[in-house]
Design an enzyme around this catalytic site. Structure first.
Site, PDB file in Angstrom:
ATOM      1  N   LYS A  62      35.502  17.669  -3.926  1.00  0.00           N
ATOM      2  CA  LYS A  62      34.724  18.361  -2.903  1.00  0.00           C
ATOM      3  C   LYS A  62      33.778  19.328  -3.594  1.00  0.00           C
ATOM      4  CE  LYS A  62      38.458  17.884   0.465  1.00  0.00           C
ATOM      5  NZ  LYS A  62      39.459  18.537   1.345  1.00  0.00           N
ATOM      6  N   LYS A 116      45.729  12.406   9.291  1.00  0.00           N
ATOM      7  CA  LYS A 116      46.515  13.558   8.888  1.00  0.00           C
ATOM      8  C   LYS A 116      47.983  13.330   9.256  1.00  0.00           C
ATOM      9  CE  LYS A 116      43.331  16.373   7.257  1.00  0.00           C
ATOM     10  NZ  LYS A 116      43.384  16.986   5.915  1.00  0.00           N
TER      11      LYS A 116
END
Length: 330
Positions: A218, A111
């Site tokens: 997803k 991240k």
């Protein structure tokens, strides 16, 4: 909106269980992950849109839960899915401990572009990831749309020395993704789209605009396994399958999606049970030798009781379930 017939709300409420699971480290700004579990004819399923999402967006997650809990999973072409480690926006001295929670993973998603951090901190974090993984490891970055185009160009240049597999959602909009892809194409670092697929009114727009080299898909945000597979087919781009900090029940849904993707070049973001300090399954879907198996996960009654959300949060989630059911019933 669902491939399965919409069950009556009373049927959903009958089995609904709300949990609040502690995380190992802060992720997406939270230390506790809330989720609502349901038991359908095919087994346990999950409804866990992030709390800030409105009902229209969250209803796609309910459609996914119904798809997985009320219909058999599509046939798969693999019985195990290679997964990546996920490194939150932690300090460099915490990186090794995070990676230890993902045994055998050859890929790390790091991240970056956190709102309270600067580029130098991202560089320091990625440098340690490269040191721990070694030269053969794969590093991908996830900016969650946190940079503008100029910032993204500067950051990709600064981080390119670490041999990046790709950069996920460096900018927020499709137009910005197309521009940063154009500016950095000579560097040979692919651009991946996540939010521009799962949070878009038209999930195919990013592919049609030539704004990405691959898609991150997803199951929950896209409305379920079957809808995600149609998007993958129509987009015609390589994909990786990821999760949204799901419990092991939701991760199993993602694993069944990944199993049904015809070509799966990239390791998948389905190892995030390792970021949870608690789970709903006695046998969590955590990485072993860099992979997770494709199987349905049973929620444990004891664990559902132990990690049950308090009365107020349970009421909030049940009201949300009712509203999202109404959206799907329009």
């Amino acid at each position: 909106m669902t491939d399965a017939p919409l069950p009556p709300l009373a049927d959903l409420l009958q089995t609904a269980r709300v949990v609040a699971l502690p995380l190992v480290t802060r992720f997406r700004g939270i230390l506790v992950r809330e989720a609502l579990l349901l038991e359908g004819p095919e087994g346990w399923t999950e409804f866990s849109p992030f709390v800030e999402y409105d009902d229209d967006e969250a209803s796609a997650w309910l459609a996914a839960a119904i798809d997985y809990g009320w219909l058999p999973a599509p046939p798969g072409v693999r019985d195990a899915i290679r997964v990546n480690a996920t490194v939150p926006s932690v300090d460099p001295d915490e990186v090794a401990a995070v990676l230890e929670r993902f045994p055998g993973c050859r890929t790390a998603k790091v991240k970056v572009a956190g709102g309270d951090q600067v580029l130098a901190q991202d560089v320091a974090r990625v440098r340690v990831v490269r040191e721990v993984l070694g030269p053969e490891g794969r590093i991908r970055l996830d900016a969650n749309g946190g940079w503008n185009v100029d910032e993204a160009e500067h950051a990709i240049h600064a981080l390119a020395e670490f041999d990046l597999e790709y950069v996920e959602q460096p900018c927020a909009t499709v137009e910005e993704l197309a521009e940063i892809r154009r500016r950095t194409k000579y560097m040979g670092i692919p651009i991946a789209a996540d939010e521009s697929v799962r949070r878009a009114a038209d999930p195919l727009a990013v592919a049609e605009a030539g704004a990405a080299d691959l898609l991150v898909v997803k199951a929950q945000p896209l409305g379920g396994i079957r809808r995600a597979l149609r998007i993958i087919r129509d987009a015609g781009l390589p994909v990786t399958v990821s999760s949204a900090l799901d419990t092991s029940v939701g991760l199993a849904m993602g694993a069944h999606l990944a199993a049904a993707v015809p070509d799966l070049e990239y390791d998948c973001g389905l190892g995030t049970a390792s970021l949870l300090a608690a789970d709903v399954a006695a046998d969590p879907l955590a990485p072993v030798d860099g992979s997770v198996p494709v199987r349905r996960v049973e929620a444990s009654g004891d664990l559902l009781d132990r990690w049950a959300a308090d009365e107020d949060r349970t009421a909030w989630w049940l009201a949300r379930l009712e509203r999202c059911h109404a959206v799907l019933d329009r």
